[in-house]
Design a protein around this motif. Structure first.
Motif, short mmCIF file in Angstrom:
data_model
loop_
_atom_site.label_atom_id
_atom_site.label_comp_id
_atom_site.label_asym_id
_atom_site.label_seq_id
_atom_site.Cartn_x
_atom_site.Cartn_y
_atom_site.Cartn_z
N HIS A 177 0.83 -1.21 0.00
CA HIS A 177 0.00 0.00 0.00
C HIS A 177 0.86 1.26 0.00
N THR A 178 0.33 2.33 -0.56
CA THR A 178 0.95 3.64 -0.49
C THR A 178 0.52 4.31 0.82
N LEU A 179 1.47 4.73 1.63
CA LEU A 179 1.13 5.36 2.90
C LEU A 179 0.63 6.79 2.73
N HIS A 180 1.08 7.46 1.69
CA HIS A 180 0.64 8.84 1.43
C HIS A 180 -0.89 8.88 1.32
N GLY A 181 -1.49 9.79 2.08
CA GLY A 181 -2.94 9.94 2.05
C GLY A 181 -3.68 9.03 3.01
N LYS A 182 -2.96 8.12 3.66
CA LYS A 182 -3.59 7.22 4.62
C LYS A 182 -3.58 7.84 6.02
N THR A 183 -4.19 7.14 6.97
CA THR A 183 -4.29 7.64 8.34
C THR A 183 -3.44 6.78 9.28
N ALA A 184 -2.60 7.45 10.04
CA ALA A 184 -1.78 6.78 11.06
C ALA A 184 -2.40 7.02 12.42
N GLY A 185 -2.51 5.96 13.21
CA GLY A 185 -2.98 6.09 14.58
C GLY A 185 -1.86 5.75 15.54
N ILE A 186 -1.47 6.70 16.38
CA ILE A 186 -0.34 6.52 17.28
C ILE A 186 -0.86 6.48 18.71
N ILE A 187 -0.69 5.34 19.35
CA ILE A 187 -1.17 5.16 20.73
C ILE A 187 0.02 5.36 21.67
N GLY A 188 0.00 6.49 22.36
CA GLY A 188 1.13 6.89 23.21
C GLY A 188 1.94 7.93 22.47
N THR A 189 1.80 9.19 22.87
CA THR A 189 2.43 10.28 22.10
C THR A 189 3.49 11.00 22.92
N GLY A 190 4.30 10.21 23.64
CA GLY A 190 5.47 10.77 24.30
C GLY A 190 6.54 11.08 23.26
N ARG A 191 7.79 11.05 23.67
CA ARG A 191 8.86 11.44 22.74
C ARG A 191 8.93 10.54 21.52
N ILE A 192 8.76 9.22 21.73
CA ILE A 192 8.85 8.30 20.60
C ILE A 192 7.64 8.44 19.69
N GLY A 193 6.45 8.47 20.29
CA GLY A 193 5.24 8.62 19.50
C GLY A 193 5.24 9.93 18.72
N ALA A 194 5.72 11.00 19.35
CA ALA A 194 5.79 12.29 18.66
C ALA A 194 6.77 12.25 17.50
N ALA A 195 7.91 11.56 17.70
CA ALA A 195 8.89 11.43 16.61
C ALA A 195 8.29 10.67 15.44
N LEU A 196 7.52 9.61 15.74
CA LEU A 196 6.88 8.86 14.65
C LEU A 196 5.82 9.71 13.97
N ALA A 197 5.10 10.51 14.73
CA ALA A 197 4.08 11.38 14.14
C ALA A 197 4.71 12.32 13.11
N ARG A 198 5.90 12.84 13.43
CA ARG A 198 6.58 13.73 12.48
C ARG A 198 6.97 12.98 11.21
N ILE A 199 7.41 11.74 11.37
CA ILE A 199 7.76 10.94 10.20
C ILE A 199 6.52 10.68 9.35
N CYS A 200 5.44 10.32 9.99
CA CYS A 200 4.20 10.03 9.25
C CYS A 200 3.70 11.28 8.53
N LYS A 201 3.85 12.43 9.15
CA LYS A 201 3.48 13.68 8.48
C LYS A 201 4.32 13.89 7.22
N GLY A 202 5.59 13.52 7.32
CA GLY A 202 6.47 13.62 6.16
C GLY A 202 6.04 12.72 5.02
N PHE A 203 5.37 11.62 5.33
CA PHE A 203 4.84 10.71 4.32
C PHE A 203 3.53 11.24 3.73
N GLY A 204 3.01 12.32 4.29
CA GLY A 204 1.75 12.86 3.81
C GLY A 204 0.54 12.15 4.39
N MET A 205 0.67 11.67 5.62
CA MET A 205 -0.42 10.96 6.27
C MET A 205 -1.19 11.88 7.22
N THR A 206 -2.45 11.55 7.44
CA THR A 206 -3.21 12.15 8.53
C THR A 206 -2.83 11.41 9.80
#
Length: 334
Positions: free
Chosen positions: A141-170
């Motif tokens: 699947h193409t991740l761009h345009g998809k939705t990422a759900g991050i359970i636990g948004t401490g330092r690691i979760g926040a870092a992954l959120a930034r990566i997912c944003k870079g992929f163009g994800m919600t």
């Protein structure tokens, strides 16, 4: 200040030995033997012991250590569920940890697992080595345009959120203590409850603490709420996922891909070379039988930068103990 490091490998010796000249009050010895009630007696004559996530720092281990005069347990990891903290406190022992080391390393590994499992990179690699260049069974699947759900948004979760944003994800976040700044900065689109994550996310990544409330957070009921073909990633703690429920979800097709750096039943395998053994009817063998599952060996943290930070914080805690100074608030467990 004498410290015995249990369960050490070559990379531990290298990273800690490099930092030791900066801590003249700390004397360190290394052993490859892991810390258990059986091996705790090796710490005779030491002021402290240092252990990793796969140690057995139970009440029995602690009682033996205390009887030998050991007053400090240095956990060279963020998690301390291997330690019976209440018992340590009751017998006057100090326990410290490394609260955060290279959260970006773990977040990067999480997205690597997602890509590898969903795009079947592990299968493609093996095929090409055998001169098989066919594409059957490798579609992802193409991740761009998809939705990422991050359970636990401490330092690691926040870092992954930034990566997912870079992929163009919600990016949807779920946390007992939402960080509004992540929303204000555009890192997370919005905070939602767990059910919304399960129902809307195409990729779910776990970064929550493991406790009584979060144990088996992912189970038959929550998997049933997820999108068909969801990508599930766990780089946090194995106990967050009911592994039998996960296997049922994979077999039913509800879980389209899974990337696991941690999983229930991994303890016998963590950092061990078992290539000459038959694992038999084990969780590991069952998971490895699925073409859409990628396992790694508790290595999400494993970068040069993280090892350096682990060494610095651990040795700093040892030095503070030797000098009778207070530990940093986030490092002290008890």
């Amino acid at each position: 200040m004498k410290v015995l490091f249990f369960g050490t490998r070559g990379y531990d010796k290298k990273s800690f030995s490099k930092e030791l000249p900066n801590y003249p009050d700390v004397q360190v010895d290394f052993t490859e033997v892991n810390l258990t009630p059986t091996t705790a007696a090796l710490a005779k004559g030491y002021d402290a012991v240092c252990a990793f996530v796969n140690a057995d720092v139970s009440a029995m281990t602690l009682e033996i250590l205390r009887g030998l005069g050991v007053g400090l347990v240095l956990m060279r990891c963020a998690g301390f569920d291997a330690v019976n903290v209440d018992f340590a406190k009751s017998i006057g022992m100090k326990v410290t940890r490394v609260p955060a080391y290279s959260p970006e390393a773990i977040a990067e590994h999480a997205i690597a697992l997602a890509l590898c499992a969903d795009r079947h990179i592990h299968k493609a690699y093996i095929r090409v080595r055998e001169n098989d260049f066919s594409l059957d069974g490798l579609v992802g699947h193409t991740l761009h345009g998809k939705t990422a759900g991050i359970i636990g948004t401490g330092r690691i979760g926040a870092a992954l959120a930034r990566i997912c944003k870079g992929f163009g994800m919600t990016v949807l976040g779920a946390d007992l203590y939402p960080n509004q700044k992540l929303v204000d900065d555009g890192v997370i689109d919005k905070y939602v409850d767990y059910d919304t994550i399960y129902e809307q996310a195409d990729l779910i990544s776990l970064h929550a603490f493991l406790n009584e409330e979060s144990y088996h957070l992912v189970n038959d009921d929550t998997i049933a709420k997820m999108k068909d073909g969801v990508i599930l990633i766990n780089t946090a703690r194995g106990g967050l996922v009911d592994i039998e429920a996960l296997i049922r979800g994979i077999r039913s097709g509800k879980i389209g891909a899974a990337g696991l750096d941690v999983y229930e039943g991994e303890n016998a395998n963590v950092y061990q070379n078992r290539e000459d053994q038959i694992l038999g009817h084990s969780i590991t063998a069952r998971l490895c039988s699925f073409p859409n599952v990628v396992l790694t060996s508790h290595q999400a943290f494993f970068t040069y930068e993280a090892l350096q930070q682990i060494a610095q914080v651990t040795l700093d805690n040892a030095e503070r103990y030797a000098k009778g100074e207070e530990f940093s608030e986030r490092s002290v467990v008890c």
